[in-house]
Write a protein that holds these residues in place. Structure first.
Motif, mmCIF file in Angstrom:
data_model
loop_
_atom_site.group_PDB
_atom_site.id
_atom_site.type_symbol
_atom_site.label_atom_id
_atom_site.label_comp_id
_atom_site.label_asym_id
_atom_site.label_seq_id
_atom_site.Cartn_x
_atom_site.Cartn_y
_atom_site.Cartn_z
ATOM 1 N N ARG A 214 46.693 57.252 52.500
ATOM 2 C CA ARG A 214 46.540 56.825 53.897
ATOM 3 C C ARG A 214 47.220 57.819 54.847
ATOM 4 N N ASP A 215 48.392 58.298 54.467
ATOM 5 C CA ASP A 215 49.104 59.275 55.298
ATOM 6 C C ASP A 215 48.323 60.583 55.420
ATOM 7 N N ARG A 216 47.590 60.921 54.378
ATOM 8 C CA ARG A 216 46.805 62.143 54.405
ATOM 9 C C ARG A 216 45.473 61.968 55.111
ATOM 10 N N GLY A 217 45.181 60.729 55.515
ATOM 11 C CA GLY A 217 43.936 60.467 56.230
ATOM 12 C C GLY A 217 42.725 60.320 55.339
ATOM 13 N N ASP A 218 42.932 60.112 54.041
ATOM 14 C CA ASP A 218 41.805 59.970 53.113
ATOM 15 C C ASP A 218 41.435 58.497 53.002
ATOM 16 N N ASP A 219 40.850 57.962 54.074
ATOM 17 C CA ASP A 219 40.516 56.535 54.137
ATOM 18 C C ASP A 219 39.461 56.140 53.112
ATOM 19 N N ASP A 220 38.579 57.067 52.771
ATOM 20 C CA ASP A 220 37.524 56.761 51.811
ATOM 21 C C ASP A 220 38.121 56.413 50.448
ATOM 22 N N LEU A 221 39.079 57.207 49.995
ATOM 23 C CA LEU A 221 39.729 56.920 48.717
ATOM 24 C C LEU A 221 40.608 55.677 48.796
ATOM 25 N N VAL A 222 41.229 55.441 49.943
ATOM 26 C CA VAL A 222 42.044 54.241 50.122
ATOM 27 C C VAL A 222 41.191 52.996 49.929
ATOM 28 N N GLN A 223 40.043 52.957 50.605
ATOM 29 C CA GLN A 223 39.161 51.794 50.496
ATOM 30 C C GLN A 223 38.629 51.624 49.078
ATOM 31 N N ALA A 224 38.283 52.739 48.420
ATOM 32 C CA ALA A 224 37.769 52.654 47.050
ATOM 33 C C ALA A 224 38.844 52.120 46.106
ATOM 34 N N ALA A 225 40.088 52.575 46.280
ATOM 35 C CA ALA A 225 41.175 52.119 45.421
ATOM 36 C C ALA A 225 41.468 50.642 45.630
ATOM 37 N N LEU A 226 41.516 50.209 46.888
ATOM 38 C CA LEU A 226 41.816 48.807 47.185
ATOM 39 C C LEU A 226 40.691 47.889 46.711
ATOM 40 N N GLU A 227 39.469 48.326 46.875
ATOM 41 C CA GLU A 227 38.341 47.496 46.426
ATOM 42 C C GLU A 227 38.363 47.333 44.913
ATOM 43 N N ALA A 228 38.655 48.427 44.194
ATOM 44 C CA ALA A 228 38.732 48.333 42.740
ATOM 45 C C ALA A 228 39.904 47.468 42.308
#
Length: 246
Positions: free
Chosen positions: A93-107
């Protein structure tokens, strides 16, 4: 006929007017290549350390260690302790990689996969339905009709497939299988994409570390052989030097 390297000293040109042909330039490049290879071999360890430091700096700058750790956890991310996952999610999230954040949380939030083996009741029902089908196939008249009807009723009631053996597989020919993509599969795919460039860099570094010195030694040997046999014109053309006077 071999082209010559010519020094002209007639009245129309100065003594510094040298005509270099391709052969002479090629031999000069050979000497330079040999010198460069020796310097590179002498400084190999320093260059290897420099490349390693650059690789570490790239990994630190791009959060590679966190991505690799998350990739290790991804196959079993469902329902894991969030205290383990939280630092990695915060880093993304700090790096601004929202796509990976959402994928990780969804999984992570997806309910764990559950598998319930067939119950003994269903096993007995499937065997009974299979026996009734066999009876119907071997009988005739009202007996065959009754057995066939009871086989269908048993299979429908218990939601089973008639099987003589509970371990038989339900193989249906020409059945189109629909691939189910789970959230952790999506996360793994995204992480592999994010790590692809670094893994190539890492592999190049390991190849340099393990094989670089051997390749340099082999290259130096080849260059030394060429320099020690300058008259082997079948393999390459070497310069011919002559002086002409008019």
């Amino acid at each position: 006929m071999m082209p010559a390297f010519v020094m002209r000293d007639d009245e129309d040109s100065s003594v510094d007017d040298l005509l270099y042909d391709d052969n002479w330039l090629g031999y000069h490049c050979l000497i330079q290549s040999y010198k460069d290879a020796l310097v590179e071999y002498e400084n190999f360890e320093n260059e290897l350390r420099l490349v390693g430091h650059q690789l570490d700096a790239y990994a630190h700058e791009n959060g590679i260690h966190g991505l690799k750790r998350l990739r290790e956890l991804a196959p079993n991310i469902r329902g894991m302790d969030y205290k383990v996952l939280e630092p990695m999610v915060n880093s993304l999230r700090d790096r601004g990689d929202d796509d990976l954040v959402q994928a990780a949380l969804e999984a992570f939030r997806t309910a764990p996969l559950q598998y319930s083996p067939p119950s003994k009741i269903k096993d007995r029902a499937s065997v009974k339905a299979a026996a009734l089908q066999t009876l119907a196939a071997g009988s005739s008249g009202s007996e065959a009709e009754t057995a066939g009807r009871m086989a269908v009723e048993t299979a429908v009631k218990h939601e089973v497939t008639p099987k003589k053996d509970p371990w038989d597989l339900d193989l249906v020919p020409n059945l189109k299988v629909r691939r189910v993509v789970h959230p952790e599969d999506v996360l793994i795919q995204k992480l592999d994409g994010a790590l692809k460039h670094f893994r190539r860099m890492e592999q190049s570094f390991y190849d340099l570390r393990d094989n670089g010195r051997k390749r340099l030694e082999a290259r130096i040997q080849v260059l030394e052989g060429l320099l020690q046999d300058p008259h082997r014109r079948q393999d390459r053309q070497t310069p011919t030097v002559s002086r002409r006077r008019h």
